[in-house]
Motif scaffolding. Sequence first.
Motif, mmCIF file in Angstrom:
data_model
loop_
_atom_site.group_PDB
_atom_site.id
_atom_site.type_symbol
_atom_site.label_atom_id
_atom_site.label_comp_id
_atom_site.label_asym_id
_atom_site.label_seq_id
_atom_site.Cartn_x
_atom_site.Cartn_y
_atom_site.Cartn_z
ATOM 1 N N SER A 171 91.585 8.669 22.649
ATOM 2 C CA SER A 171 90.525 9.615 22.969
ATOM 3 C C SER A 171 91.039 11.050 22.850
ATOM 4 O O SER A 171 90.373 11.914 22.276
ATOM 5 C CB SER A 171 90.003 9.355 24.385
ATOM 6 O OG SER A 171 89.034 10.313 24.740
ATOM 7 N N TYR A 172 92.223 11.307 23.371
ATOM 8 C CA TYR A 172 92.829 12.633 23.306
ATOM 9 C C TYR A 172 93.050 13.073 21.852
ATOM 10 O O TYR A 172 92.875 14.246 21.515
ATOM 11 C CB TYR A 172 94.149 12.633 24.076
ATOM 12 C CG TYR A 172 94.866 13.954 24.113
ATOM 13 C CD1 TYR A 172 94.376 15.003 24.884
ATOM 14 C CD2 TYR A 172 96.032 14.158 23.382
ATOM 15 C CE1 TYR A 172 95.041 16.226 24.927
ATOM 16 C CE2 TYR A 172 96.689 15.372 23.423
ATOM 17 C CZ TYR A 172 96.191 16.398 24.197
ATOM 18 O OH TYR A 172 96.844 17.613 24.240
ATOM 19 N N LEU A 173 93.425 12.130 21.009
ATOM 20 C CA LEU A 173 93.674 12.430 19.600
ATOM 21 C C LEU A 173 92.404 12.408 18.751
ATOM 22 O O LEU A 173 92.436 12.757 17.567
ATOM 23 C CB LEU A 173 94.696 11.435 19.025
ATOM 24 C CG LEU A 173 96.113 11.571 19.576
ATOM 25 C CD1 LEU A 173 96.959 10.373 19.166
ATOM 26 C CD2 LEU A 173 96.751 12.874 19.123
ATOM 27 N N GLY A 174 91.293 11.959 19.343
ATOM 28 C CA GLY A 174 90.021 11.932 18.625
ATOM 29 C C GLY A 174 89.903 10.819 17.613
ATOM 30 O O GLY A 174 89.281 10.993 16.569
ATOM 31 N N ILE A 175 90.520 9.672 17.928
ATOM 32 C CA ILE A 175 90.448 8.523 17.021
ATOM 33 C C ILE A 175 90.135 7.253 17.816
ATOM 34 O O ILE A 175 90.211 7.246 19.040
ATOM 35 C CB ILE A 175 91.766 8.332 16.229
ATOM 36 C CG1 ILE A 175 92.962 8.152 17.173
ATOM 37 C CG2 ILE A 175 91.994 9.503 15.305
ATOM 38 C CD1 ILE A 175 94.288 7.945 16.466
ATOM 39 N N GLU A 176 89.804 6.201 17.128
ATOM 40 C CA GLU A 176 89.540 4.919 17.772
ATOM 41 C C GLU A 176 90.859 4.248 18.151
ATOM 42 O O GLU A 176 91.866 4.419 17.452
ATOM 43 C CB GLU A 176 88.750 4.007 16.827
ATOM 44 C CG GLU A 176 87.333 4.488 16.557
ATOM 45 C CD GLU A 176 86.476 4.541 17.813
ATOM 46 O OE1 GLU A 176 86.566 3.600 18.633
ATOM 47 O OE2 GLU A 176 85.721 5.517 17.970
ATOM 48 N N PRO A 177 90.860 3.447 19.225
ATOM 49 C CA PRO A 177 92.089 2.749 19.635
ATOM 50 C C PRO A 177 92.695 1.883 18.526
ATOM 51 O O PRO A 177 93.915 1.839 18.369
ATOM 52 C CB PRO A 177 91.639 1.900 20.825
ATOM 53 C CG PRO A 177 90.476 2.638 21.394
ATOM 54 C CD PRO A 177 89.778 3.249 20.197
ATOM 55 N N SER A 178 91.851 1.224 17.740
ATOM 56 C CA SER A 178 92.369 0.380 16.657
ATOM 57 C C SER A 178 93.091 1.224 15.598
ATOM 58 O O SER A 178 94.108 0.811 15.048
ATOM 59 C CB SER A 178 91.246 -0.441 16.013
ATOM 60 O OG SER A 178 90.238 0.415 15.506
#
Length: 188
Positions: A171-178
């Motif tokens: 979330s912090y990096l602005g991407i999905e966990p996968s």
Amino acid sequence: MIQLINYVNSYAKLNNSDLSYIENSFIYEKFSKNEHLISSRKKINSIYFLLEGIVKGYTHENKKIVVNHLIEPNNFFTDFNNFISKEYSKENYQAITDIHVLTIDRQRFESLQEKSPVFSTAIHKIVQESLVCKTQRLHDFQLLNAKERYIKLLRNSPTLVQNVSVSDLSSYLGIEPSSLSRIRKQVF
């Protein structure tokens, strides 16, 4: 208290009076993992200095948690916009690990700034540096891809990468966990 004094001293040279004012203004507190220090829709009355542990600052956007801040030791934190405006917070701040903080409420903070121009100068410089960091983070989102943002975080804050959950990091990096899991496999 030594960590706070060293931190502030790195921005402006404190004298004995300044040291005394600071020591009498901050209160030591501990919070447990997952405990909230600041909750949205409540007025902000305190600023925290993180001595030990990790804190996340987040908002709720479309029924999803968006992590805006990951705070490491030797940093001040609060919902600064709403601390200054005396409005209700739009952010939540939660301990990711057990944490130790020094806390100062609004009244003591304002009094400390009046009594210690050196402290006030240091706070001004700290806020300026914080704005530069926020601008850099925005710049990174515009110019770096997800892998580059992760590598930069890994290089600059390895403790965060080791101690923050994949969901919070992604979330912090602005991407999905996968996507973060895939990037981590590529990097290691």
